[in-house]
Design a protein around this motif. Sequence first.
Motif, PDB file in Angstrom:
ATOM      1  N   LYS A  31       3.327   3.907  -4.594  1.00 14.10           N
ATOM      2  CA  LYS A  31       2.354   4.995  -4.496  1.00 14.10           C
ATOM      3  C   LYS A  31       2.524   6.071  -5.566  1.00 14.10           C
ATOM      4  O   LYS A  31       1.547   6.668  -5.996  1.00 14.10           O
ATOM      5  N   LYS A  32       3.745   6.322  -5.982  1.00 13.38           N
ATOM      6  CA  LYS A  32       3.995   7.444  -6.889  1.00 13.38           C
ATOM      7  C   LYS A  32       3.999   7.068  -8.363  1.00 13.38           C
ATOM      8  O   LYS A  32       4.089   7.929  -9.225  1.00 13.38           O
ATOM      9  N   GLU A  33       3.881   5.786  -8.649  1.00 15.90           N
ATOM     10  CA  GLU A  33       3.823   5.339 -10.044  1.00 15.90           C
ATOM     11  C   GLU A  33       2.430   5.606 -10.611  1.00 15.90           C
ATOM     12  O   GLU A  33       1.449   5.662  -9.885  1.00 15.90           O
ATOM     13  N   LYS A  34       2.366   5.737 -11.934  1.00 12.42           N
ATOM     14  CA  LYS A  34       1.107   6.051 -12.616  1.00 12.42           C
ATOM     15  C   LYS A  34       0.455   4.773 -13.140  1.00 12.42           C
ATOM     16  O   LYS A  34       0.853   4.245 -14.181  1.00 12.42           O
ATOM     17  N   TYR A  35      -0.504   4.268 -12.429  1.00 16.38           N
ATOM     18  CA  TYR A  35      -1.323   3.132 -12.830  1.00 16.38           C
ATOM     19  C   TYR A  35      -2.562   3.170 -11.942  1.00 16.38           C
ATOM     20  O   TYR A  35      -2.570   3.848 -10.908  1.00 16.38           O
ATOM     21  N   PRO A  36      -3.642   2.478 -12.304  1.00 14.58           N
ATOM     22  CA  PRO A  36      -4.860   2.518 -11.479  1.00 14.58           C
ATOM     23  C   PRO A  36      -4.608   1.954 -10.087  1.00 14.58           C
ATOM     24  O   PRO A  36      -4.050   0.865  -9.945  1.00 14.58           O
ATOM     25  N   LYS A  37      -5.032   2.718  -9.061  1.00 16.39           N
ATOM     26  CA  LYS A  37      -4.806   2.313  -7.674  1.00 16.39           C
ATOM     27  C   LYS A  37      -6.096   2.391  -6.871  1.00 16.39           C
ATOM     28  O   LYS A  37      -6.959   3.219  -7.147  1.00 16.39           O
ATOM     29  N   ILE A  38      -6.154   1.545  -5.873  1.00 12.66           N
ATOM     30  CA  ILE A  38      -7.212   1.583  -4.877  1.00 12.66           C
ATOM     31  C   ILE A  38      -6.569   2.026  -3.571  1.00 12.66           C
ATOM     32  O   ILE A  38      -5.576   1.426  -3.129  1.00 12.66           O
ATOM     33  N   ALA A  39      -7.091   3.098  -2.973  1.00 13.01           N
ATOM     34  CA  ALA A  39      -6.571   3.579  -1.690  1.00 13.01           C
ATOM     35  C   ALA A  39      -7.138   2.707  -0.579  1.00 13.01           C
ATOM     36  O   ALA A  39      -8.335   2.398  -0.570  1.00 13.01           O
ATOM     37  N   VAL A  40      -6.274   2.302   0.350  1.00 11.98           N
ATOM     38  CA  VAL A  40      -6.669   1.425   1.448  1.00 11.98           C
ATOM     39  C   VAL A  40      -6.249   2.083   2.766  1.00 11.98           C
ATOM     40  O   VAL A  40      -5.082   2.440   2.932  1.00 11.98           O
ATOM     41  N   PHE A  41      -7.222   2.237   3.684  1.00 15.20           N
ATOM     42  CA  PHE A  41      -6.870   2.794   4.994  1.00 15.20           C
ATOM     43  C   PHE A  41      -7.908   2.419   6.039  1.00 15.20           C
ATOM     44  O   PHE A  41      -9.070   2.179   5.725  1.00 15.20           O
ATOM     45  N   HIS A  42      -7.433   2.336   7.312  1.00 16.35           N
ATOM     46  CA  HIS A  42      -8.284   2.005   8.460  1.00 16.35           C
ATOM     47  C   HIS A  42      -8.519   3.200   9.374  1.00 16.35           C
ATOM     48  O   HIS A  42      -9.499   3.227  10.104  1.00 16.35           O
ATOM     49  N   THR A  43      -7.586   4.147   9.382  1.00 15.32           N
ATOM     50  CA  THR A  43      -7.660   5.244  10.348  1.00 15.32           C
ATOM     51  C   THR A  43      -7.690   6.590   9.632  1.00 15.32           C
ATOM     52  O   THR A  43      -7.332   6.697   8.449  1.00 15.32           O
ATOM     53  N   VAL A  44      -8.084   7.619  10.371  1.00 16.71           N
ATOM     54  CA  VAL A  44      -8.100   8.974   9.820  1.00 16.71           C
ATOM     55  C   VAL A  44      -6.688   9.375   9.383  1.00 16.71           C
ATOM     56  O   VAL A  44      -6.496   9.966   8.318  1.00 16.71           O
ATOM     57  N   GLU A  45      -5.692   9.018  10.201  1.00 17.08           N
ATOM     58  CA  GLU A  45      -4.305   9.358   9.851  1.00 17.08           C
ATOM     59  C   GLU A  45      -3.897   8.691   8.526  1.00 17.08           C
ATOM     60  O   GLU A  45      -3.266   9.318   7.676  1.00 17.08           O
ATOM     61  N   GLN A  46      -4.273   7.437   8.364  1.00 19.27           N
ATOM     62  CA  GLN A  46      -3.929   6.718   7.139  1.00 19.27           C
ATOM     63  C   GLN A  46      -4.678   7.261   5.921  1.00 19.27           C
ATOM     64  O   GLN A  46      -4.212   7.109   4.788  1.00 19.27           O
ATOM     65  N   SER A  47      -5.806   7.927   6.152  1.00 17.98           N
ATOM     66  CA  SER A  47      -6.577   8.482   5.026  1.00 17.98           C
ATOM     67  C   SER A  47      -5.813   9.583   4.299  1.00 17.98           C
ATOM     68  O   SER A  47      -6.179   9.969   3.193  1.00 17.98           O
ATOM     69  N   GLN A  48      -4.715  10.046   4.897  1.00 17.55           N
ATOM     70  CA  GLN A  48      -3.889  11.063   4.244  1.00 17.55           C
ATOM     71  C   GLN A  48      -3.282  10.548   2.938  1.00 17.55           C
ATOM     72  O   GLN A  48      -2.781  11.324   2.129  1.00 17.55           O
ATOM     73  N   ILE A  49      -3.355   9.233   2.716  1.00 19.57           N
ATOM     74  CA  ILE A  49      -2.885   8.662   1.447  1.00 19.57           C
ATOM     75  C   ILE A  49      -3.618   9.315   0.284  1.00 19.57           C
ATOM     76  O   ILE A  49      -3.072   9.427  -0.815  1.00 19.57           O
ATOM     77  N   MET A  50      -4.830   9.776   0.511  1.00 18.11           N
ATOM     78  CA  MET A  50      -5.610  10.414  -0.553  1.00 18.11           C
ATOM     79  C   MET A  50      -4.927  11.668  -1.080  1.00 18.11           C
ATOM     80  O   MET A  50      -5.093  12.021  -2.245  1.00 18.11           O
ATOM     81  N   ARG A  51      -4.129  12.322  -0.252  1.00 14.13           N
ATOM     82  CA  ARG A  51      -3.417  13.536  -0.674  1.00 14.13           C
ATOM     83  C   ARG A  51      -2.158  13.218  -1.474  1.00 14.13           C
ATOM     84  O   ARG A  51      -1.634  14.068  -2.173  1.00 14.13           O
ATOM     85  N   VAL A  52      -1.682  12.000  -1.346  1.00 18.20           N
ATOM     86  CA  VAL A  52      -0.430  11.590  -1.985  1.00 18.20           C
ATOM     87  C   VAL A  52      -0.662  11.036  -3.384  1.00 18.20           C
ATOM     88  O   VAL A  52       0.168  11.208  -4.272  1.00 18.20           O
ATOM     89  N   LEU A  53      -1.780  10.358  -3.576  1.00 17.60           N
ATOM     90  CA  LEU A  53      -2.012   9.652  -4.832  1.00 17.60           C
ATOM     91  C   LEU A  53      -2.347  10.603  -5.974  1.00 17.60           C
ATOM     92  O   LEU A  53      -3.256  11.422  -5.876  1.00 17.60           O
TER      93      LEU A  53
END
Length: 165
Positions: A101-123
């Motif tokens: 998650k913390k490496e610099k390369y093109p990523k696609i965020a993947v999530f099923h739940t509202v809680e998992q959508s917090q990945i958007m804040r990390v990327l």
Amino acid sequence: MACHVGFAGYSNSGKTTLITKVLVEFQRRGYRIAVMKHDAHGHYKEAAGADTTSFIDAGAEAVVTLSPEAVRIYERKANPDLQEQLLVLDHYDFVFIEGFKKEKYPKIAVFHTVEQSQIMRVLDPAPIAIVTDLDYTADGIPTFHSDDVQAISHFIEGYFKASQY
């Protein structure tokens, strides 16, 4: 030179399932694909009782298994570097990366739940696309349903053709 695209999300967000579906579609399109998975917590273990596990447990620095259909490599390495390992896979058309998650390369965020959508804040930087079953939008970031493998694959192809990655 391989194009590298990551699939980032928290546990049970659907990353492996999505990568598997996109992998099949890309192979159908004639691409050669490698997949690299991040084991951030060191949970992966070789099969108990296997010869390779015995060699690893005995302290071998590297174990290479050659079989009629594959080469499997285990190498002890402190703090393995993602970029170094990607160079090893550079002869493929695409390398799909799960995690890092913390490496610099093109990523696609993947999530099923509202809680998992917090990945958007990390990327960082922001993902190039989002794959979710939720009614979710983010300014300027294409969003796909997890079942729309054709559209996701088309997007990835187009992204790398357009950016001359």
